[in-house]
Scaffold this motif. Structure first.
Motif, PDB file in Angstrom:
ATOM      1  N   THR A 155       0.840  -1.202   0.000  1.00  0.00           N
ATOM      2  CA  THR A 155       0.000   0.000   0.000  1.00  0.00           C
ATOM      3  C   THR A 155       0.871   1.246   0.000  1.00  0.00           C
ATOM      4  O   THR A 155       1.985   1.238   0.546  1.00  0.00           O
ATOM      5  CB  THR A 155      -0.935   0.057   1.221  1.00  0.00           C
ATOM      6  OG1 THR A 155      -0.144   0.222   2.414  1.00  0.00           O
ATOM      7  CG2 THR A 155      -1.776  -1.189   1.343  1.00  0.00           C
ATOM      8  N   TYR A 156       0.355   2.297  -0.608  1.00  0.00           N
ATOM      9  CA  TYR A 156       0.987   3.623  -0.533  1.00  0.00           C
ATOM     10  C   TYR A 156      -0.122   4.652  -0.422  1.00  0.00           C
ATOM     11  O   TYR A 156      -1.100   4.603  -1.179  1.00  0.00           O
ATOM     12  CB  TYR A 156       1.843   3.914  -1.758  1.00  0.00           C
ATOM     13  CG  TYR A 156       2.342   5.345  -1.780  1.00  0.00           C
ATOM     14  CD1 TYR A 156       3.425   5.741  -1.002  1.00  0.00           C
ATOM     15  CD2 TYR A 156       1.697   6.308  -2.553  1.00  0.00           C
ATOM     16  CE1 TYR A 156       3.868   7.049  -1.006  1.00  0.00           C
ATOM     17  CE2 TYR A 156       2.132   7.625  -2.567  1.00  0.00           C
ATOM     18  CZ  TYR A 156       3.222   7.991  -1.786  1.00  0.00           C
ATOM     19  OH  TYR A 156       3.645   9.291  -1.772  1.00  0.00           O
ATOM     20  N   GLN A 157       0.026   5.584   0.508  1.00  0.00           N
ATOM     21  CA  GLN A 157      -0.985   6.628   0.687  1.00  0.00           C
ATOM     22  C   GLN A 157      -0.299   7.937   1.016  1.00  0.00           C
ATOM     23  O   GLN A 157       0.592   7.997   1.880  1.00  0.00           O
ATOM     24  CB  GLN A 157      -1.970   6.253   1.801  1.00  0.00           C
ATOM     25  CG  GLN A 157      -3.147   7.216   1.904  1.00  0.00           C
ATOM     26  CD  GLN A 157      -4.244   6.691   2.809  1.00  0.00           C
ATOM     27  OE1 GLN A 157      -4.070   5.695   3.498  1.00  0.00           O
ATOM     28  NE2 GLN A 157      -5.391   7.341   2.805  1.00  0.00           N
ATOM     29  N   ASN A 158      -0.725   8.982   0.328  1.00  0.00           N
ATOM     30  CA  ASN A 158      -0.202  10.326   0.568  1.00  0.00           C
ATOM     31  C   ASN A 158      -1.362  11.271   0.818  1.00  0.00           C
ATOM     32  O   ASN A 158      -2.274  11.378  -0.011  1.00  0.00           O
ATOM     33  CB  ASN A 158       0.614  10.812  -0.633  1.00  0.00           C
ATOM     34  CG  ASN A 158       1.176  12.206  -0.411  1.00  0.00           C
ATOM     35  OD1 ASN A 158       1.514  12.576   0.711  1.00  0.00           O
ATOM     36  ND2 ASN A 158       1.269  12.979  -1.466  1.00  0.00           N
ATOM     37  N   THR A 159      -1.362  11.937   1.962  1.00  0.00           N
ATOM     38  CA  THR A 159      -2.403  12.896   2.331  1.00  0.00           C
ATOM     39  C   THR A 159      -1.803  14.286   2.333  1.00  0.00           C
ATOM     40  O   THR A 159      -0.915  14.595   3.143  1.00  0.00           O
ATOM     41  CB  THR A 159      -2.995  12.576   3.715  1.00  0.00           C
ATOM     42  OG1 THR A 159      -3.539  11.257   3.701  1.00  0.00           O
ATOM     43  CG2 THR A 159      -4.087  13.571   4.075  1.00  0.00           C
ATOM     44  N   GLU A 160      -2.272  15.131   1.431  1.00  0.00           N
ATOM     45  CA  GLU A 160      -1.807  16.515   1.355  1.00  0.00           C
ATOM     46  C   GLU A 160      -2.663  17.357   2.284  1.00  0.00           C
ATOM     47  O   GLU A 160      -3.828  17.628   2.003  1.00  0.00           O
ATOM     48  CB  GLU A 160      -1.896  17.021  -0.081  1.00  0.00           C
ATOM     49  CG  GLU A 160      -1.038  16.234  -1.066  1.00  0.00           C
ATOM     50  CD  GLU A 160      -1.233  16.694  -2.490  1.00  0.00           C
ATOM     51  OE1 GLU A 160      -2.153  17.523  -2.726  1.00  0.00           O
ATOM     52  OE2 GLU A 160      -0.489  16.238  -3.384  1.00  0.00           O
ATOM     53  N   ARG A 161      -2.075  17.766   3.394  1.00  0.00           N
ATOM     54  CA  ARG A 161      -2.838  18.501   4.405  1.00  0.00           C
ATOM     55  C   ARG A 161      -2.790  19.998   4.113  1.00  0.00           C
ATOM     56  O   ARG A 161      -1.725  20.594   3.985  1.00  0.00           O
ATOM     57  CB  ARG A 161      -2.289  18.193   5.798  1.00  0.00           C
ATOM     58  CG  ARG A 161      -2.419  16.717   6.151  1.00  0.00           C
ATOM     59  CD  ARG A 161      -2.160  16.443   7.611  1.00  0.00           C
ATOM     60  NE  ARG A 161      -0.774  16.644   7.974  1.00  0.00           N
ATOM     61  CZ  ARG A 161      -0.308  16.564   9.220  1.00  0.00           C
ATOM     62  NH1 ARG A 161      -1.146  16.319  10.213  1.00  0.00           N
ATOM     63  NH2 ARG A 161       0.960  16.738   9.476  1.00  0.00           N
ATOM     64  N   GLY A 162      -3.983  20.604   4.034  1.00  0.00           N
ATOM     65  CA  GLY A 162      -4.088  22.006   3.684  1.00  0.00           C
ATOM     66  C   GLY A 162      -3.769  22.963   4.818  1.00  0.00           C
ATOM     67  O   GLY A 162      -3.561  24.158   4.586  1.00  0.00           O
ATOM     68  N   GLU A 170       2.652  10.784   4.582  1.00  0.00           N
ATOM     69  CA  GLU A 170       2.881   9.673   3.673  1.00  0.00           C
ATOM     70  C   GLU A 170       3.014   8.364   4.454  1.00  0.00           C
ATOM     71  O   GLU A 170       3.657   8.324   5.495  1.00  0.00           O
ATOM     72  CB  GLU A 170       4.152   9.889   2.847  1.00  0.00           C
ATOM     73  CG  GLU A 170       4.105  11.107   1.941  1.00  0.00           C
ATOM     74  CD  GLU A 170       5.387  11.249   1.146  1.00  0.00           C
ATOM     75  OE1 GLU A 170       5.906  10.214   0.670  1.00  0.00           O
ATOM     76  OE2 GLU A 170       5.879  12.383   1.024  1.00  0.00           O
ATOM     77  N   SER A 171       2.413   7.311   3.910  1.00  0.00           N
ATOM     78  CA  SER A 171       2.492   5.983   4.533  1.00  0.00           C
ATOM     79  C   SER A 171       2.700   4.948   3.439  1.00  0.00           C
ATOM     80  O   SER A 171       2.148   5.071   2.345  1.00  0.00           O
ATOM     81  CB  SER A 171       1.203   5.643   5.298  1.00  0.00           C
ATOM     82  OG  SER A 171       0.921   6.603   6.274  1.00  0.00           O
ATOM     83  N   ARG A 172       3.483   3.932   3.749  1.00  0.00           N
ATOM     84  CA  ARG A 172       3.647   2.817   2.826  1.00  0.00           C
ATOM     85  C   ARG A 172       3.880   1.537   3.631  1.00  0.00           C
ATOM     86  O   ARG A 172       4.500   1.556   4.688  1.00  0.00           O
ATOM     87  CB  ARG A 172       4.795   3.047   1.849  1.00  0.00           C
ATOM     88  CG  ARG A 172       6.168   3.174   2.467  1.00  0.00           C
ATOM     89  CD  ARG A 172       7.244   3.378   1.395  1.00  0.00           C
ATOM     90  NE  ARG A 172       8.579   3.407   1.971  1.00  0.00           N
ATOM     91  CZ  ARG A 172       9.203   4.500   2.374  1.00  0.00           C
ATOM     92  NH1 ARG A 172       8.606   5.681   2.247  1.00  0.00           N
ATOM     93  NH2 ARG A 172      10.422   4.438   2.889  1.00  0.00           N
ATOM     94  N   THR A 173       3.355   0.442   3.121  1.00  0.00           N
ATOM     95  CA  THR A 173       3.527  -0.858   3.759  1.00  0.00           C
ATOM     96  C   THR A 173       3.772  -1.915   2.694  1.00  0.00           C
ATOM     97  O   THR A 173       3.333  -1.775   1.549  1.00  0.00           O
ATOM     98  CB  THR A 173       2.292  -1.269   4.591  1.00  0.00           C
ATOM     99  OG1 THR A 173       1.169  -1.441   3.717  1.00  0.00           O
ATOM    100  CG2 THR A 173       1.966  -0.229   5.650  1.00  0.00           C
ATOM    101  N   GLY A 174       4.454  -2.953   3.075  1.00  0.00           N
ATOM    102  CA  GLY A 174       4.669  -4.109   2.215  1.00  0.00           C
ATOM    103  C   GLY A 174       4.708  -5.364   3.068  1.00  0.00           C
ATOM    104  O   GLY A 174       5.285  -5.357   4.163  1.00  0.00           O
ATOM    105  N   ASP A 175       4.082  -6.416   2.609  1.00  0.00           N
ATOM    106  CA  ASP A 175       3.978  -7.639   3.406  1.00  0.00           C
ATOM    107  C   ASP A 175       3.965  -8.821   2.452  1.00  0.00           C
ATOM    108  O   ASP A 175       3.251  -8.811   1.450  1.00  0.00           O
ATOM    109  CB  ASP A 175       2.690  -7.597   4.236  1.00  0.00           C
ATOM    110  CG  ASP A 175       2.720  -8.591   5.385  1.00  0.00           C
ATOM    111  OD1 ASP A 175       3.677  -9.378   5.456  1.00  0.00           O
ATOM    112  OD2 ASP A 175       1.779  -8.592   6.193  1.00  0.00           O
ATOM    113  N   GLY A 176       4.757  -9.854   2.766  1.00  0.00           N
ATOM    114  CA  GLY A 176       4.784 -11.005   1.895  1.00  0.00           C
ATOM    115  C   GLY A 176       5.232 -12.271   2.600  1.00  0.00           C
ATOM    116  O   GLY A 176       5.877 -12.223   3.644  1.00  0.00           O
TER     117      GLY A 176
END
Length: 543
Positions: free
Chosen positions: A209-216, A224-230
């Motif tokens: 997953t990758y998520q970027n929240t631009e806060r005004g 920014e957040s990122r995760t990886g799992d396998g």
């Protein structure tokens, strides 16, 4: 062109048009609700006061459904006229919500849209006791929209996968804890790849997953957040397999000059054993090593658990246990569905903020209600754990999450339990929630415990007795005086409603609201007060 060919083409065109018209289904219904409410409010500092409020609230619902598309739009306009000992007031509130899904290629590509404009409680201390006629100053007009597209590849013999791209925006007219309103845009990518049916000795899965929240808000930075799992399971004997696993997580606040802009990164890798009876029935235990930016957690050895176990077609259990950058971590989901009883439980730990929670709320609804009503007497139990509402239906939760509109980055640990029972004359719902919000940038912590019950009993073909009890305990800890304290909030009601034909419903309700504690509520009645109400209403429905 020959005349007979023209006739054939005309017949084909008419057939297609007729087929489309038959498949398409468009419905509009409307209702108008009028309430007269008498309030008696007893406050700690200002004594007792009485208020009378007239509410008129028309509502329109529109649904459209074809073979590949279904959509719902609902709009409400609430007009209030209030008289008290000092003055008269008039207030108006307009709200709407919508959802849509288009599936141009079944089991391959779909598009989703959802959003709402409504008034939400911004102050966690006033949870359950804020509405249009009490603590309305704690409400803020809030808008959220979410667009997403999902690509599914589930027919591969060796590899299968799914990916989703989404965009959401969240905005509010103000924030209760500062002068900056919410104004954020979020972009998210999620995807997973798994083995196909032909894989017998090597089973594997990769998720990211990758998520970027631009806060005004000024000087807050992007989140920014990122995760990886396998993992990969290598079969060694019978139902037993050797597992290799790895995980990556990183959370960052960018465009900041202080230490809070540092990446909180945590990696781990491990090995262990898996016992697997079927695709949805396995237990895996691994020994793992950590690689962390935080020195105290770097190089630590810990036990990890990953399990899914479908006890039957009615019951499913999934759980994980391990470590993340903040220490021990766990998640769980449990679902049960029978003919008359349905329960759902979830526990999760997420690094998030208010905007993300508003844009993509959790829904463990155990009742399906028509779009025109959320009265529990009008709802029913779905017949499966994976029930998908139609265009004129919605999954309804018994309670809502307690949020504070400050949009700081929090580590939220939350549990949510919902149960519903529907048989003969009785419809009963029960809920329990817990949330702990740990502010990663500040020395603050907030906990909320809440439970609620709803009951509808049919005493005749057209008459129902309804009741509800909701309670919440909110505690705050922090260096600021405004964030420390405790509050106990109650919201209870009992009512009688009857229908006159299919279009007219009349009801009378008695309700009680109470707030006690020293947590800074900031409401119009102060921290300690009780609110007793008697209301009479008439609802007319047009279909």
């Amino acid at each position: 062109m020959p005349e007979n060919r023209k006739i054939k083409l005309s017949l084909v065109a008419m057939s297609v048009a007729t087929s489309f018209a038959v498949q398409a289904k468009f419905e509009v219904d409307a209702l108008a609700n009028a309430d007269t409410i008498y309030q008696n409010v007893k406050t700690e500092n200002n004594g007792t006061r009485s208020l009378t409020t007239l509410i008129v609230a028309p509502k329109v619902n529109a649904t459209y459904q074809t073979r590949t598309f279904q959509g719902l739009w609902s709009g409400t306009y609430t007009h209030l006229e209030r008289d008290n000992d000092d003055a008269s007031q008039r207030q108006d509130y307009a709200e709407y919500s919508y959802s849509a899904q288009w599936v141009p290629f079944e089991n391959l590509l779909s598009f989703q849209a959802a959003g709402a404009l409504n008034y939400q409680n911004t102050n966690s201390a006033n949870f359950l006791v804020s509405d249009f006629i009490a603590n309305s100053d704690s409400l803020a007009k809030t808008r959220s929209n979410r667009l997403s597209s999902t690509l599914t590849l589930d027919q591969g013999d060796w590899v299968r996968g799914q990916g989703t791209a989404s965009y959401s925006d969240t905005a509010s007219e103000r924030s209760i804890t500062n002068n900056n309103a919410l104004n954020n845009d979020s972009y998210q990518l999620t995807g997973n790849l798994i083995n196909g049916d032909e894989a017998k000795y090597f089973l594997w899965s990769v998720t990211g997953t990758y998520q970027n929240t631009e806060r005004g808000q000024a000087n807050t930075g992007d989140f920014e957040s990122r995760t990886g799992d396998g993992f990969i399971d290598t079969r060694i004997y019978g139902d037993w397999a050797f597992r290799l696993t790895a995980r990556h997580e990183a959370n960052q606040i960018s465009d900041r000059d202080d230490t809070n802009s540092l990446v909180r990164e945590f990696n781990s890798y491990g090995a262990g054993l898996t016992y697997r009876r079927a695709e949805n029935r396995y237990i895996s235990i691994t020994a793992n090593k950590s690689d962390s930016d935080i020195e105290d957690d770097d190089g630590e050895t810990f036990i990890g658990l990953d399990m899914q176990w479908a006890l039957s077609t009615r019951t499913s259990i999934a759980a994980t246990y391990g470590r993340r950058f903040y220490g021990e971590s766990a998640s769980a989901t449990i679902g049960y569905n029978s003919k008359y009883l349905r329960t759902s439980f979830s526990y999760s730990e997420d690094v998030t903020n208010t905007s993300r929670l508003l844009a993509d709320p959790e829904n463990l609804g155990v009742f399906v209600c028509p779009s025109a009503s959320t009265l529990i007497a009008d709802c029913f139990q779905p017949n499966s754990l994976s029930y998908t509402p139609s265009a004129g239906e919605q999954l309804v939760q018994l309670t809502s999450q307690n949020l504070e509109f400050d949009d700081n980055i929090i580590l939220r640990k939350s549990a949510n339990f919902q149960a519903g029972y529907d048989f003969y004359r009785v419809t009963l719902g029960f809920s329990w929630r817990y949330s702990e919000d740990d502010y990663l940038d500040d020395d603050r912590l907030r906990r909320t415990y809440s439970f609620g019950t709803k009951l509808a009993y049919k005493i005749g073909s057209y008459t129902n007795i309804t009741s509800s009890i909701n309670y919440a305990n909110i505690t705050g800890q922090g260096i600021g005086e405004a964030f420390r304290g405790e509050s106990d909030n109650w919201n209870a009601s009992i009512g009688l409603s009857t229908e006159f034909g299919r279009q007219l419903r009349a009801s009378i309700d008695v309700s009680y609201l109470d707030q006690e504690g020293d947590l800074n509520a900031g409401g119009q009645f102060g921290n300690n007060y009780s609110d007793r109400r008697i209301s009479a209403s008439i609802t007319y429905t047009y279909k």
